[in-house]
Design a protein around this motif. Structure first.
Motif, PDB file in Angstrom:
ATOM      1  N   GLU A 131       0.821  -1.209   0.000  1.00 57.57           N
ATOM      2  CA  GLU A 131       0.000   0.000   0.000  1.00 57.57           C
ATOM      3  C   GLU A 131       0.859   1.264   0.000  1.00 57.57           C
ATOM      4  O   GLU A 131       0.750   2.123   0.872  1.00 57.57           O
ATOM      5  CB  GLU A 131      -0.978  -0.028   1.177  1.00 57.57           C
TER       6      GLU A 131
ATOM      7  N   ASP B 111      -0.981  -1.520  -4.413  1.00 52.56           N
ATOM      8  CA  ASP B 111      -2.086  -2.465  -4.381  1.00 52.56           C
ATOM      9  C   ASP B 111      -3.341  -1.928  -3.694  1.00 52.56           C
ATOM     10  O   ASP B 111      -4.094  -2.681  -3.090  1.00 52.56           O
ATOM     11  CB  ASP B 111      -1.638  -3.758  -3.700  1.00 52.56           C
ATOM     12  N   ASN B 112      -3.547  -0.617  -3.773  1.00 49.66           N
ATOM     13  CA  ASN B 112      -4.770  -0.058  -3.195  1.00 49.66           C
ATOM     14  C   ASN B 112      -5.158   1.225  -3.924  1.00 49.66           C
ATOM     15  O   ASN B 112      -4.355   1.820  -4.624  1.00 49.66           O
ATOM     16  CB  ASN B 112      -4.593   0.227  -1.695  1.00 49.66           C
ATOM     17  N   TRP B 113      -6.392   1.588  -3.772  1.00 50.36           N
ATOM     18  CA  TRP B 113      -7.038   2.770  -4.356  1.00 50.36           C
ATOM     19  C   TRP B 113      -7.295   2.599  -5.852  1.00 50.36           C
ATOM     20  O   TRP B 113      -6.382   2.410  -6.642  1.00 50.36           O
ATOM     21  CB  TRP B 113      -6.241   4.062  -4.080  1.00 50.36           C
ATOM     22  N   ASN B 114      -8.578   2.716  -6.184  1.00 52.84           N
ATOM     23  CA  ASN B 114      -8.996   2.583  -7.576  1.00 52.84           C
ATOM     24  C   ASN B 114      -8.993   3.932  -8.285  1.00 52.84           C
ATOM     25  O   ASN B 114     -10.013   4.386  -8.798  1.00 52.84           O
ATOM     26  CB  ASN B 114     -10.395   1.955  -7.635  1.00 52.84           C
ATOM     27  N   THR B 115      -7.865   4.592  -8.307  1.00 54.57           N
ATOM     28  CA  THR B 115      -7.756   5.863  -9.007  1.00 54.57           C
ATOM     29  C   THR B 115      -7.127   5.643 -10.374  1.00 54.57           C
ATOM     30  O   THR B 115      -6.453   4.634 -10.615  1.00 54.57           O
ATOM     31  CB  THR B 115      -6.887   6.858  -8.217  1.00 54.57           C
TER      32      THR B 115
ATOM     33  N   MET C  75      -5.102  -6.211  -5.462  1.00 54.54           N
ATOM     34  CA  MET C  75      -5.891  -5.065  -5.024  1.00 54.54           C
ATOM     35  C   MET C  75      -6.460  -5.283  -3.627  1.00 54.54           C
ATOM     36  O   MET C  75      -7.061  -6.319  -3.354  1.00 54.54           O
ATOM     37  CB  MET C  75      -7.037  -4.815  -5.992  1.00 54.54           C
ATOM     38  N   HIS C  76      -6.271  -4.301  -2.764  1.00 57.09           N
ATOM     39  CA  HIS C  76      -6.820  -4.347  -1.416  1.00 57.09           C
ATOM     40  C   HIS C  76      -8.072  -3.472  -1.379  1.00 57.09           C
ATOM     41  O   HIS C  76      -8.042  -2.349  -0.905  1.00 57.09           O
ATOM     42  CB  HIS C  76      -5.778  -3.845  -0.407  1.00 57.09           C
ATOM     43  N   ALA C  77      -9.144  -3.997  -1.919  1.00 60.48           N
ATOM     44  CA  ALA C  77     -10.401  -3.266  -1.987  1.00 60.48           C
ATOM     45  C   ALA C  77     -11.359  -3.904  -0.981  1.00 60.48           C
ATOM     46  O   ALA C  77     -12.025  -4.874  -1.279  1.00 60.48           O
ATOM     47  CB  ALA C  77     -10.976  -3.320  -3.397  1.00 60.48           C
ATOM     48  N   TYR C  78     -11.380  -3.389   0.220  1.00 64.37           N
ATOM     49  CA  TYR C  78     -12.149  -3.996   1.301  1.00 64.37           C
ATOM     50  C   TYR C  78     -13.642  -3.824   1.082  1.00 64.37           C
ATOM     51  O   TYR C  78     -14.103  -2.806   0.571  1.00 64.37           O
ATOM     52  CB  TYR C  78     -11.732  -3.419   2.645  1.00 64.37           C
ATOM     53  N   HIS C  79     -14.402  -4.818   1.512  1.00 65.16           N
ATOM     54  CA  HIS C  79     -15.849  -4.815   1.304  1.00 65.16           C
ATOM     55  C   HIS C  79     -16.532  -5.419   2.515  1.00 65.16           C
ATOM     56  O   HIS C  79     -16.143  -6.491   2.993  1.00 65.16           O
ATOM     57  CB  HIS C  79     -16.184  -5.640   0.053  1.00 65.16           C
TER      58      HIS C  79
END
Length: 371
Positions: A240, A342-346, A361-365
């Motif tokens: 990150e 490996d984070n933020w979908n920008t 990707m570290h896209a927490y849900h």
């Protein structure tokens, strides 16, 4: 009953706790627990080999690496094994983050049991997180890894490998890397290495030395360097480490000062002079000049033409960081998949990630915060 969904989190938690207790009380008072029912005793959560819950039979047999190392570029963009590159690899991953709070790395008996349980649960890949933080807990000197924890770390990797479980490991997870004497505990954000590793030669040297001291040496239980072991399915260069993310979450929205001269140099390559820059931006101030090196960085989270150019600079800096990190690992013998950011979908983060062989990707849900 009217429910205001704008209620604060604390109130919602209180309502949830009250509702749970009320349900349990009502359930008990109705006599729903019939006398003829057998009480389920929670004696063990261990899944027995061969039981209906043993999913290991659905995974490839043999130790990790017996089918070759994990590679990118398999069918339809999937991972594959080097000995059978035309067949997509079956990889089910679980994340493991070790710390004193979780009992540290397991001893040998527990490592064998743990590794087997990972396999019977249906996983054949683990992501091991915060390795250097665990090894440096309570250590006063840089790179003075705890010898007990280091031995356990190496043994656990060998136990996983025997079970056919591959590993993905962050090269550096912590803001403190392997710097010693971090007080009051290892988990505070003290040395800002994630930002500095992009901009500071001393921090870059620290990252390289971390590779050389932790990942290059041979594992005494396998006889292989971690970087040469086919059980190493992939490495995350920096956990990150996006400069946008770090600035917003660690630096209170203040861009690192070291980026300002890089920004000016970037603009000089793109624009012929201050007049061209002023035309492109429309907001160049009277006291700003590329020649004088006084062009300011944009305000964080504020869209503008200035921000567009700044985001392009961030992409260049991150791509350069990824290149020199990857080059160092390659010179040390690692040939497997690499990734980072490996984070933020920008848009900017996506462009940076595009330079790697795979995306993590570290896209927490639906995170569970509890009551």
């Amino acid at each position: 009953m009217f429910v205001d969904y704008r209620t604060s989190r604390q109130v919602r938690r209180g309502i949830g706790k009250w509702f749970l207790l009320a349900c349990l009380s009502a359930f008990a008072s109705t006599g729903a627990v019939a006398a003829e029912w057998k009480t389920v005793e929670d004696t063990s959560l261990i899944i027995r080999d061969g039981s209906p819950l043993d999913f290991s039979k659905w995974l490839p047999a043999g130790p990790a690496g017996s089918q070759g190392a994990v590679m990118t570029g398999g069918p339809k963009g999937r991972f594959a094994f080097t000995k059978n590159p035309g067949v997509p690899a079956t990889l089910n991953c679980v994340s493991l983050a070790w710390s004193p709070a979780t009992g540290s790395f397991p001893d040998k008996a527990m490592a064998d049991l743990f590794a087997r349980q990972i396999k019977v649960h249906g996983y054949n890949l683990v992501r091991i997180h915060h390795v250097e933080a665990m090894l440096m807990t309570n250590r006063a000197v840089d790179f003075d890894f705890d010898p007990v924890q280091l031995d356990r770390f190496y043994y656990f990797l060998s136990a996983l490998k025997k079970q056919g479980v591959y590993w993905v490991i962050d090269v550096m997870t912590s803001e403190n890397g392997a710097i010693g004497n971090v007080q009051p505990n290892r988990w505070i954000e003290k040395h800002d290495l994630k930002v500095k590793v992009h901009l500071n030669d001393e921090a870059k040297a620290h990252w390289r030395l971390l590779v050389d001291k932790l990942y290059v040496p041979k594992n005494p239980y396998t006889g292989l360097s971690l970087l040469n072991d086919p059980a190493m399915a992939g490495m995350i260069l920096l956990n990150e480490g996006s400069l946008n993310f770090l600035t917003q979450t660690r630096e209170r929205g203040i861009w690192p000062a070291e980026l300002q001269p890089l920004f000016v140099a970037f603009l000089k390559r793109k624009y012929a002079n201050d007049a061209a820059l002023s035309t492109a931006w429309g907001d160049l101030r009277a006291d700003e000049s590329m020649a004088a090196g006084t062009v300011r960085m944009p305000e964080a989270r504020k869209y503008s033409a200035r921000m567009q150019d700044f985001q392009r600079l961030l992409g260049e800096v991150e791509a350069d960081t990824g290149r020199w990190m990857a080059a160092h690992l390659r010179t040390r013998g690692y040939g497997g998949p690499l990734t980072s950011y490996d984070n933020w979908n920008t848009t900017q983060a996506g462009a940076t990630r595009a330079g790697f062989g795979w995306v993590d990707m570290h896209a927490y849900h639906d995170e569970v915060f509890g009551f």
